[in-house]
Design an enzyme around this catalytic site. Structure first.
Site, PDB file in Angstrom:
ATOM      1  N   SER A  84       9.025  -6.143  -2.562  1.00 41.25           N
ATOM      2  CA  SER A  84       7.670  -5.863  -2.077  1.00 41.25           C
ATOM      3  C   SER A  84       6.737  -7.041  -2.245  1.00 41.25           C
ATOM      4  O   SER A  84       5.569  -6.957  -1.872  1.00 41.25           O
ATOM      5  CB  SER A  84       7.100  -4.656  -2.827  1.00 41.25           C
ATOM      6  OG  SER A  84       6.813  -4.991  -4.166  1.00 41.25           O
ATOM      7  N   THR A 215       3.680  -4.108  -4.098  1.00 38.99           N
ATOM      8  CA  THR A 215       2.630  -5.137  -4.248  1.00 38.99           C
ATOM      9  C   THR A 215       2.524  -5.345  -5.737  1.00 38.99           C
ATOM     10  O   THR A 215       2.908  -4.467  -6.515  1.00 38.99           O
ATOM     11  CB  THR A 215       1.268  -4.610  -3.714  1.00 38.99           C
ATOM     12  OG1 THR A 215       1.329  -4.470  -2.302  1.00 38.99           O
ATOM     13  CG2 THR A 215       0.103  -5.518  -4.073  1.00 38.99           C
ATOM     14  N   THR A 233       1.549  -9.781  -2.235  1.00 34.52           N
ATOM     15  CA  THR A 233       2.437  -8.786  -1.634  1.00 34.52           C
ATOM     16  C   THR A 233       3.128  -9.318  -0.383  1.00 34.52           C
ATOM     17  O   THR A 233       2.647 -10.280   0.246  1.00 34.52           O
ATOM     18  CB  THR A 233       1.621  -7.534  -1.227  1.00 34.52           C
ATOM     19  OG1 THR A 233       2.506  -6.482  -0.839  1.00 34.52           O
ATOM     20  CG2 THR A 233       0.682  -7.835  -0.057  1.00 34.52           C
ATOM     21  N   ARG A 243       0.108  -7.964  10.975  1.00 33.76           N
ATOM     22  CA  ARG A 243      -0.603  -6.918  10.211  1.00 33.76           C
ATOM     23  C   ARG A 243      -0.951  -7.473   8.826  1.00 33.76           C
ATOM     24  O   ARG A 243      -0.115  -8.047   8.132  1.00 33.76           O
ATOM     25  CB  ARG A 243       0.288  -5.681  10.078  1.00 33.76           C
ATOM     26  CG  ARG A 243      -0.351  -4.537   9.258  1.00 33.76           C
ATOM     27  CD  ARG A 243       0.048  -4.577   7.797  1.00 33.76           C
ATOM     28  NE  ARG A 243      -0.430  -3.425   7.042  1.00 33.76           N
ATOM     29  CZ  ARG A 243      -0.357  -3.321   5.722  1.00 33.76           C
ATOM     30  NH1 ARG A 243       0.181  -4.284   5.006  1.00 33.76           N
ATOM     31  NH2 ARG A 243      -0.824  -2.249   5.102  1.00 33.76           N
ATOM     32  N   THR A 266      -2.618  -1.166  -5.230  1.00 30.21           N
ATOM     33  CA  THR A 266      -1.342  -1.187  -4.535  1.00 30.21           C
ATOM     34  C   THR A 266      -1.266   0.106  -3.717  1.00 30.21           C
ATOM     35  O   THR A 266      -1.998   1.051  -3.981  1.00 30.21           O
ATOM     36  CB  THR A 266      -0.140  -1.257  -5.503  1.00 30.21           C
ATOM     37  OG1 THR A 266      -0.127  -0.090  -6.332  1.00 30.21           O
ATOM     38  CG2 THR A 266      -0.201  -2.491  -6.393  1.00 30.21           C
ATOM     39  N   GLY A 267      -0.355   0.119  -2.749  1.00 32.90           N
ATOM     40  CA  GLY A 267      -0.234   1.316  -1.915  1.00 32.90           C
ATOM     41  C   GLY A 267      -0.773   1.056  -0.518  1.00 32.90           C
ATOM     42  O   GLY A 267      -0.901  -0.101  -0.093  1.00 32.90           O
TER      43      GLY A 267
HETATM   44  N1  GLY Z   1      -1.307  -2.694  -0.463  1.00 31.78           N
HETATM   45  C1  GLY Z   1      -0.445  -3.590   0.207  1.00 31.78           C
HETATM   46  C2  GLY Z   1      -0.501  -3.470   1.658  1.00 31.78           C
HETATM   47  O1  GLY Z   1      -0.931  -2.466   2.200  1.00 31.78           O
HETATM   48  O2  GLY Z   1      -0.100  -4.400   2.330  1.00 31.78           O
END
Ligand code: GLY
Length: 366
Positions: A84, A215, A233, A243, A266-267
């Site tokens: 990740s 992340t 991340t 993105r 994170t998330g």
């Molecule tokens: N929180 C990491 C992402 O959405 O890329």
């Protein structure tokens, strides 16, 4: 007249993990902060146990807060087993790894970030260079890579055999109307996608129930009450090229105000961007909220604005996860997630451990 450092050193009132102090009451007023010696404290996402440990050791060896946490997250960025973050991070839909990172240095009010950068194993170091060697705060894509190259960062292939294998399998599963064979059809062993609850201790979260999304965020306060934060991340696995999530967005994926505290996430980055998550947490702490409660309140805002049916379970709650982590200038800290079961890493003066995150909802509710 003594320096601030002298004041800090000569003050008394050391207590377990925290100093004594008060926060400024207004946003712009002279900081009404009286900080006595703080127990160095570092928090991170659950994949940051070694990172917090190293960061606190680095502080003890005299490192500045930002260098300490960047060295900590570098461990994870260069570890191919963490899919990740950094090297070995899962690629985008074209099979290309695009990385995001941002950081803030409390004492100098510095900030730097890179987004959708390719070919650099440790994007947090490039974010640090953006902060230290440019008049900008955010470089993206090809320009970010050119800047990294100019600063001496090697440009490398970040896809590992494991991350390529997983991407090839993901591509084959996309459709039964193309020419890519599923592993079962090609005689390869079938990898089962894991559900969010099977991600266990919160090491990974899912963006949509299928695609893993990890992340690392890391936030620190040192003995002087100085703060820093960093997030790095590879973002959402198999994302649309270009993105960018919350991690490189200052105020979303991390935020630090040396008068108050530092926070990160994170998330599902889209939810954090939309609510300016980390900035919100720091503002709530400025108004006196404990870091844990500030994280929970920021999560409630995410729940409140998640109105799209594609993002909600049958009970109306989000069908994704977000985790927040925070530490304040006094050394108080906390972590919280939308759903139960997440953990976060913490080191208080060298004792590194995982603690349970506070949460809004039980996972089994829906
Ligand atoms: N929180 C990491 C992402 O959405 O890329």
């Amino acid at each position: 007249m003594g320096s601030r450092r002298d004041f800090v050193k000569t003050s008394v009132g050391v207590s377990a993990g925290a100093a004594l102090g008060v926060f400024p009451k207004s946003l712009h007023g002279a900081p009404n902060v009286v900080i006595r010696r703080v127990t160095p404290t570092c928090v991170a996402s659950a994949n940051g146990l070694e990172a917090v440990s190293l960061a606190i050791r680095e502080l003890a060896n005299g490192a500045d807060t930002i260098d300490a946490i960047v060295r900590g997250v570098n461990l994870v960025e260069q570890d191919p087993r963490d899919t990740s973050v950094g090297y070995g991070g899962l690629p985008n839909q074209d099979g290309v790894v695009q990385l995001d990172s941002s950081l803030m240095h409390g004492p100098t009010r510095g900030a730097g970030a890179v987004a959708a950068i390719e070919g650099v194993k440790r994007p947090s170091l490039v974010a640090l260079d953006v902060m230290r060697y440019t008049d900008h705060h955010l470089l993206v894509g090809e320009g970010a890579q050119r800047f990294a190259k100019s600063m001496g960062h090697p440009i490398e292939d970040l896809v590992t055999p494991e991350s390529r294998r997983r991407w090839i399998e993901w591509r084959a599963r996309l459709s039964d109307q193309d020419d890519y064979l599923l592993p079962a059809e090609s005689g390869e062993p079938v990898e089962q996608f894991r559900t969010p609850s099977e991600f266990g201790d919160g090491l990974l979260d899912s963006h949509d129930g299928f695609r893993p999304q990890g992340t690392i965020n890391c936030d620190i306060v040192d003995a002087n009450g100085d703060l820093s934060s960093v997030t790095t991340t590879s973002g959402l696995a198999y994302k649309i090229p270009g993105r960018v999530g919350d991690s490189p967005i200052i105020g979303a994926g991390q935020y630090c105000d040396n008068d108050v505290g530092a926070a990160g996430s994170t998330g599902r980055g889209e939810a954090v961007i939309k609510t300016c998550g980390s900035h919100t947490i720091v503002e709530l702490m400025r108004n006196g909220m404990h870091p844990k409660d500030a994280c929970l309140e920021a999560l409630r805002r995410i729940v409140h604005v998640t109105v799209e049916s594609r993002l909600r379970r049958e009970d109306g709650r989000p069908n994704f996860s977000v985790n927040y982590y925070a530490v304040n200038k006094m050394g108080q800290y906390g972590g919280a997630a939308i759903y139960a079961g997440a953990r976060y890493a913490v080191s208080v003066d060298g004792d590194a451990r995982l603690e349970d995150s506070a949460y809004l909802f039980e996972r089994a509710d829906g």
